[in-house]
Design an enzyme around this catalytic site. Structure first.
Site, PDB file in Angstrom:
ATOM      1  N   ASP A  36      -6.991  -1.439  32.221  1.00 20.42           N
ATOM      2  CA  ASP A  36      -6.122  -0.531  31.469  1.00 20.42           C
ATOM      3  C   ASP A  36      -4.710  -1.069  31.276  1.00 20.42           C
ATOM      4  O   ASP A  36      -3.852  -0.373  30.737  1.00 20.42           O
ATOM      5  CB  ASP A  36      -6.048   0.835  32.179  1.00 20.42           C
ATOM      6  CG  ASP A  36      -7.294   1.667  31.926  1.00 20.42           C
ATOM      7  OD1 ASP A  36      -8.078   1.278  31.051  1.00 20.42           O
ATOM      8  OD2 ASP A  36      -7.483   2.693  32.595  1.00 20.42           O
ATOM      9  N   ASP A 290      10.504   5.094 -17.411  1.00 23.05           N
ATOM     10  CA  ASP A 290       9.555   4.230 -16.705  1.00 23.05           C
ATOM     11  C   ASP A 290       8.623   5.026 -15.796  1.00 23.05           C
ATOM     12  O   ASP A 290       7.486   4.617 -15.544  1.00 23.05           O
ATOM     13  CB  ASP A 290      10.302   3.189 -15.865  1.00 23.05           C
ATOM     14  CG  ASP A 290      10.999   2.156 -16.725  1.00 23.05           C
ATOM     15  OD1 ASP A 290      10.608   2.028 -17.902  1.00 23.05           O
ATOM     16  OD2 ASP A 290      11.921   1.494 -16.237  1.00 23.05           O
ATOM     17  N   GLY A 425      -0.210  -3.100  -9.939  1.00 22.66           N
ATOM     18  CA  GLY A 425      -1.526  -2.794 -10.488  1.00 22.66           C
ATOM     19  C   GLY A 425      -1.486  -2.701 -12.002  1.00 22.66           C
ATOM     20  O   GLY A 425      -2.410  -3.142 -12.693  1.00 22.66           O
ATOM     21  N   LEU A 426      -0.381  -2.159 -12.543  1.00 28.16           N
ATOM     22  CA  LEU A 426      -0.220  -2.098 -13.998  1.00 28.16           C
ATOM     23  C   LEU A 426      -0.146  -3.493 -14.587  1.00 28.16           C
ATOM     24  O   LEU A 426      -0.756  -3.782 -15.624  1.00 28.16           O
ATOM     25  CB  LEU A 426       1.052  -1.310 -14.339  1.00 28.16           C
ATOM     26  CG  LEU A 426       1.484  -1.328 -15.813  1.00 28.16           C
ATOM     27  CD1 LEU A 426       0.421  -0.668 -16.681  1.00 28.16           C
ATOM     28  CD2 LEU A 426       2.826  -0.627 -15.987  1.00 28.16           C
TER      29      LEU A 426
END
Length: 525
Positions: A36, A290, A425-426
């Site tokens: 542990d 935007d 991503g765009l």
């Protein structure tokens, strides 16, 4: 018992370690087997702390179980007190040691030390890490203040006026291994200072037993993280009359509401009300043209209760996202998360199984995931952008730079962390569309410079391309077909051309005219 690759929370003794490691002049004796001791790595590797946690392990082994393990506990407690000289001693046991029932806390209290001893009884098989941290912090406060609270009158939040000083607050809840806690504290202290409010004590992070005893010198408490500090704030309110804030200052609106709540409780006039919204760039972006691209984006949120609820409010109210999933692994915050989900007309997901979360993520089909490091891995498998907003986290989510989640600068950080994955991503989407267009030139020099090389030739690839060229050349575009194709917007023209040719091939047509293009459009929808 469940076997899993990942877990959102460790056992409660890890939460106790977080509190002990966050404080000064405190030592934690943990009755635990050798296996542990892994928890040390959480602080040195992930938190990147320059010192190991103030924890002594009894590290009993299998052969010790045949003897008197209680003597092993006593020996380790004595050695820890003599070596580290703590001003307060925490004593507890791990999940494995709990089965032996040595009761190390009771043993420590009977050893005659002249320092406060906090006996931590943390049920390892029914509770988790955040509960352990909350209970540990509560027991420390209760142990160190139980005699003082009986000697003082109930605290009036407005007493600073009669005492002729600036108002003072305690900031409660930040710990090590919390999500951006160190930076959040700096940001909130800065905001309070701008409002003419002093910070009395920050705890547990950076505090000492003496600081805990000074908590009652403040006028109100600021509860930054409900998972850790809410129980302690309730105890201080019940026994000392200390009011505490409930608004979590994550996001512009919540930060403004937080400032209003603090001023209201202290009865302190708010003089710069009109300037508050200009402190961050997020509101400006939300009003810009935007941001229209982001409106209505589907977002899935999962994390601890504090950050998940705050993220849902920011996503819906400040960025115009559509929240399609909201959940938490923290059962102590389940009621609040369910209420937040109900406001969004969705059903909350309360689970500690990352597989259930991934399954819910698939069904929701989001365009952005906000979660823990587990959701980052799941989102990567599903090809969805992701930003980490909550623990559990990995080393990359503990930046060396100043990167809070709370306050004005926190809103800027959130804006960057959430919006950038969507904007990238765009960009990829646009490139994917443009590369099929007549005007798109794929042979421009790479941004990698002259070191970039083409992939080696492959005979099968060449043959496939040759066959495709033969098929394309066998289809003739008539003048009417070409004229109609030029009317299609250039950024989708390549895809329309490709789909029309596929349609003509499938129908065995030797040429493409305007009627063929219309038929193909109807076929592909």
């Amino acid at each position: 018992m469940e076997l899993t690759l990942w877990t959102y929370e460790g056992p409660p003794h890890v939460g106790a370690m977080r509190v002990a490691s966050s404080m000064k002049d405190i030592h934690y004796v943990l009755h635990a087997p050798q296996g542990d001791t892994y928890a040390d790595l959480l602080f040195t590797m992930i938190e990147r702390r320059g010192q190991r946690p103030p924890v002594t392990y009894t590290t009993f082994q299998a052969r010790d179980l045949g003897g008197d393990t209680a003597e092993l506990v006593k020996r380790n407690i004595t050695e820890a007190v003599e070596r580290f000289k703590p001003k307060t001693l925490l004593v507890g046991e791990s999940c494995t040691a709990e089965l032996i029932q040595d009761q190390p806390g009771a043993l420590a209290k009977g050893m005659g030390f002249d320092i406060p001893i906090v006996n931590l009884e943390l049920p390892a098989y029914s509770k988790k890490e955040n509960w352990g941290a909350s209970e540990t912090f509560y027991q420390i406060i209760r142990t160190l203040l139980k005699d003082k609270v009986n000697e003082i009158d109930k605290i009036n939040p407005q007493r600073w006026k009669s005492l002729g000083r600036r108002p003072k607050v305690n900031i409660l809840g930040p710990t090590l291994l919390g999500f951006r806690c160190r930076d959040d504290v700096i940001e909130i202290q800065r905001i309070l200072s701008e409002q003419g409010i002093d910070t009395n004590v920050v705890a547990p992070l950076g505090s000492s037993p003496e600081d805990i005893e000074r908590l009652i010198d403040a006028d109100i408490n600021v509860c930054l993280y409900h998972e850790i500090a809410e129980i302690s704030c309730e105890w201080l309110k019940r026994n000392c009359g200390m009011e505490y804030t409930t608004t979590i200052p994550i996001g512009i609106k919540n930060t403004i509401n937080f400032i209003h709540e603090v001023h209201e409780k202290l009865d302190l006039p708010l003089t710069n009300k009109g300037e508050l919204e200009n402190k961050s760039k997020l509101p400006w972006y939300s009003k810009s043209v935007d941001s229209n691209y982001l409106t209505g984006k589907r977002v899935f949120i999962f994390g601890d209760g504090t950050h998940a609820i705050a993220a849902a409010k920011i996503a819906k109210d400040e960025l115009g996202f559509e929240v399609v999933g909201l959940g938490t692994y923290s059962r102590e915050m389940a009621r609040q998360v369910r209420a937040a989900a109900k406001d969004l007309n969705i059903e909350a997901l309360i689970t500690n199984s990352y597989l259930e979360v991934e399954d819910a993520m698939k069904k929701a089909s989001p365009e952005l995931v906000l979660g823990t490091q587990m959701e980052r891995h799941s989102a990567k498998r599903l090809g969805i952008p992701c930003s980490v907003i909550s623990t559990p986290m990995h080393v990359q989510d503990v930046p060396a730079r100043y990167s809070p989640q709370m306050g004005w600068e926190g809103a800027n950080v959130i804006f960057d962390d959430w919006v950038h994955p969507l904007m990238m991503g765009l960009e990829e989407h646009l490139i994917d569309m443009f590369k099929h267009d007549f005007e798109f030139v794929d042979g421009h020099q790479s941004h990698l410079g002259h070191t970039a090389t083409n992939a080696p030739d492959n005979k099968e690839t060449k043959q496939a391309q040759s066959n495709m060229n033969i098929q394309e050349k066998s289809i003739l575009w008539t003048e009417s077909g070409k004229a109609e194709l030029t009317k299609v917007p250039f950024f989708v023209r390549g895809k329309v051309k490709s789909n029309t040719e596929k349609y003509a091939l499938s129908k065995g047509l030797p040429e493409i005219n305007d009627e063929t293009l219309y038929d193909a459009k109807a076929f592909f929808g």
